[in-house]
Design an enzyme around this catalytic site. Structure first.
Site, short mmCIF file in Angstrom:
data_model
loop_
_atom_site.label_atom_id
_atom_site.label_comp_id
_atom_site.label_asym_id
_atom_site.label_seq_id
_atom_site.Cartn_x
_atom_site.Cartn_y
_atom_site.Cartn_z
N SER A 166 -10.53 3.34 6.61
CA SER A 166 -9.91 2.92 5.35
C SER A 166 -10.26 4.81 4.59
CB SER A 166 -10.95 2.62 4.35
OG SER A 166 -10.50 2.64 2.61
N LEU A 167 -8.87 5.45 4.59
CA LEU A 167 -8.93 6.68 3.32
C LEU A 167 -10.15 6.40 2.27
CD1 LEU A 167 -5.23 8.31 3.89
CD2 LEU A 167 -8.08 8.61 5.38
N ARG A 168 -9.64 5.35 1.33
CA ARG A 168 -10.33 5.09 0.24
C ARG A 168 -11.59 4.66 0.70
NH1 ARG A 168 -12.53 0.10 -1.15
NH2 ARG A 168 -12.29 -0.29 0.45
N ARG A 169 -12.12 4.07 1.42
CA ARG A 169 -13.54 4.71 1.98
C ARG A 169 -14.48 5.70 1.46
NH1 ARG A 169 -13.08 -1.26 5.30
NH2 ARG A 169 -13.68 -3.08 3.13
N VAL A 202 -12.74 -7.91 12.42
CA VAL A 202 -14.51 -7.03 11.51
C VAL A 202 -15.35 -7.57 13.18
CG1 VAL A 202 -16.42 -8.76 10.71
CG2 VAL A 202 -13.71 -8.50 10.06
N THR A 239 -14.93 -7.46 16.60
CA THR A 239 -15.35 -5.48 17.30
C THR A 239 -15.53 -4.90 16.46
OG1 THR A 239 -12.50 -6.64 18.26
CG2 THR A 239 -13.28 -3.95 18.30
N ARG A 240 -15.44 -4.69 14.72
CA ARG A 240 -16.34 -3.14 14.38
C ARG A 240 -17.75 -3.14 14.83
NH1 ARG A 240 -12.86 -1.46 9.23
NH2 ARG A 240 -10.51 -2.66 10.52
N ARG A 264 -2.14 -14.21 12.59
CA ARG A 264 -2.47 -12.96 13.35
C ARG A 264 -3.52 -13.82 14.25
NH1 ARG A 264 -4.84 -9.27 10.51
NH2 ARG A 264 -6.01 -8.36 11.69
N SER A 316 -6.74 -12.84 15.17
CA SER A 316 -8.06 -12.80 14.52
C SER A 316 -9.04 -13.57 13.95
CB SER A 316 -8.19 -11.04 14.11
OG SER A 316 -7.93 -11.53 13.03
N CYS A 338 2.34 4.57 1.71
CA CYS A 338 1.81 5.19 3.12
C CYS A 338 0.37 5.09 2.26
CB CYS A 338 1.56 6.85 3.57
SG CYS A 338 1.36 7.78 2.65
N LYS A 379 -5.55 -7.13 0.07
CA LYS A 379 -4.96 -6.03 0.48
C LYS A 379 -4.51 -4.95 1.47
CE LYS A 379 -9.40 -6.14 3.34
NZ LYS A 379 -8.68 -4.79 4.07
N ASP A 380 -3.87 -6.25 3.02
CA ASP A 380 -2.91 -5.84 3.58
C ASP A 380 -1.36 -5.65 3.27
OD1 ASP A 380 -5.46 -5.33 5.09
OD2 ASP A 380 -5.16 -7.23 6.16
N ARG A 435 -11.84 1.07 14.54
CA ARG A 435 -10.65 -0.31 13.46
C ARG A 435 -10.89 -1.18 14.55
NH1 ARG A 435 -5.20 1.15 13.90
NH2 ARG A 435 -5.12 -0.69 13.93
N GLY A 436 -10.21 -2.25 14.49
CA GLY A 436 -10.20 -3.43 14.97
C GLY A 436 -10.73 -4.71 13.70
N THR A 443 -15.66 3.38 9.53
CA THR A 443 -14.40 3.00 8.56
C THR A 443 -12.95 3.25 9.30
OG1 THR A 443 -13.80 3.26 6.35
CG2 THR A 443 -14.48 4.93 6.78
#
Length: 313
Positions: free
Chosen positions: A129-132, A152, A154-155, A11, A13, A242, A83-84, A149-150, A127
């Site tokens: 992330s649902l985990r976070r 690093v 961009t965030r 990618r 990024s 998911c 992790k992705d 989203r985006g 964030t």
């Protein structure tokens, strides 16, 4: 059988390019005669930035196009943040190496506040992330969690523009891109367990491409690989394909390996956490065992409710 050229798909990024460049440099160092090229690609996760990850598919959003190019013979390997990666690798492909893990932690980043504890009630923390989200709300139900989203850069730009009071990003990504000074606090694992494989890189190749697999084999770290097997086995048992609000982390222990995990409701009100230890050779079985324990303790109800909630959105 030898390969004289390796094409790495990546990618565009800055973090993805760092990862590809890191592997390319290691390959050139190990094999001076080898030609290593990069081919930039765009994934679905790069294109859709106005919707939560869980809503548009979660796992696989940043890997599918690269995997299709590998199967088509257009590239020879891809370097992913582990992790992705989905827990199921497409037929014909394989994870040829998992690198030594960098810091697996989550970083609290803010221009106004020194720590998570310093955030006032109602503060907006970003964030995707649902985990976070789930673990943060368990610790601080008074916070407002907003989707961020985006990549690093961009965030961080959105945070700097004042759209959020703070954000949580992976420590490893920030350090790799030279943003270590932006980290105000590395959140303790007692509060926030990391994502599966966080901090490690996965090198994916065609399963039958013995020449390329042989070239990258030296990049594999045995300890990280065993821990990743436990973590990915845990996720495979609970995930269902998911994105789900779970954290899991395996590390060396007296018995060989210790695995700790959490399943939490999206609002953080319910949180189930446990750990197991055993031989590193049994890493996958340990991950599955821990998943079964947490699902039986109440995690299964949480995941069923989450599936219904996401279907309604």
């Amino acid at each position: 059988m030898k390969c004289d050229t390796i094409i790495i798909g990546t990618r565009s990024s800055k973090l993805a390019l760092w990862q590809a460049d890191y592997v390319a440099a290691r390959l050139r160092e190990a094999y001076p005669e080898l030609t290593v090229e990069k081919r930039l690609m765009t994934t679905k996760g790069d294109k859709i930035l106005d919707a939560p990850l869980a809503k548009i598919g979660g796992k696989g959003l940043f890997t599918k196009e690269l995997e299709q190019a590998m199967l088509a013979g257009e590239i020879d390997l891809a370097v992913h943040s582990l992790k992705d990666m989905p827990t199921e690798v497409p037929e014909g492909l394989a994870i040829a190496a998992i690198t030594k893990r960098a810091d697996p932690g989550d970083a609290f980043v803010s221009n106004r506040y020194a720590s998570l504890a310093a955030l006032p009630a109602g503060a907006a923390i970003g964030t995707s992330s649902l985990r976070r989200r789930a673990q943060l709300l368990h610790a601080r139900p008074d916070l407002t969690i907003r989707d961020l989203r985006g990549n690093v850069n961009t965030r961080l730009a959105k945070l700097d523009a004042g759209e959020y009071d703070a954000a949580v990003l992976a420590v490893a990504g920030l350090k790799r891109l030279g943003f270590a000074e932006r980290i105000r606090e590395v959140l303790p694992q007692q509060l926030l367990l990391p994502a599966v494989g966080q901090g490690a890189l996965a090198i994916e190749t065609r399963a039958a491409d013995a020449a390329v697999r042989e070239r990258v084999a030296f990049l594999a770290d045995a300890g990280t690989t065993a821990c990743a097997r436990a973590e990915r086995a845990f996720l495979a048992r609970v995930e269902g394909g998911c994105q789900v609000p779970v954290g899991v982390y395996a590390q060396p222990a007296a018995a060989g390996i210790a695995v700790e995990a959490v399943i939490a409701s999206l609002d953080g009100a319910r949180l189930y956490r446990d750990r197991v230890e055993g031989a590193a050779a049994d890493a996958a079985a340990l991950g599955t065992e821990l998943a079964d324990q947490l699902l039986a303790a109440g995690g299964l109800d949480v995941l069923h409710e989450l599936g219904l909630l996401l279907d309604r959105q």
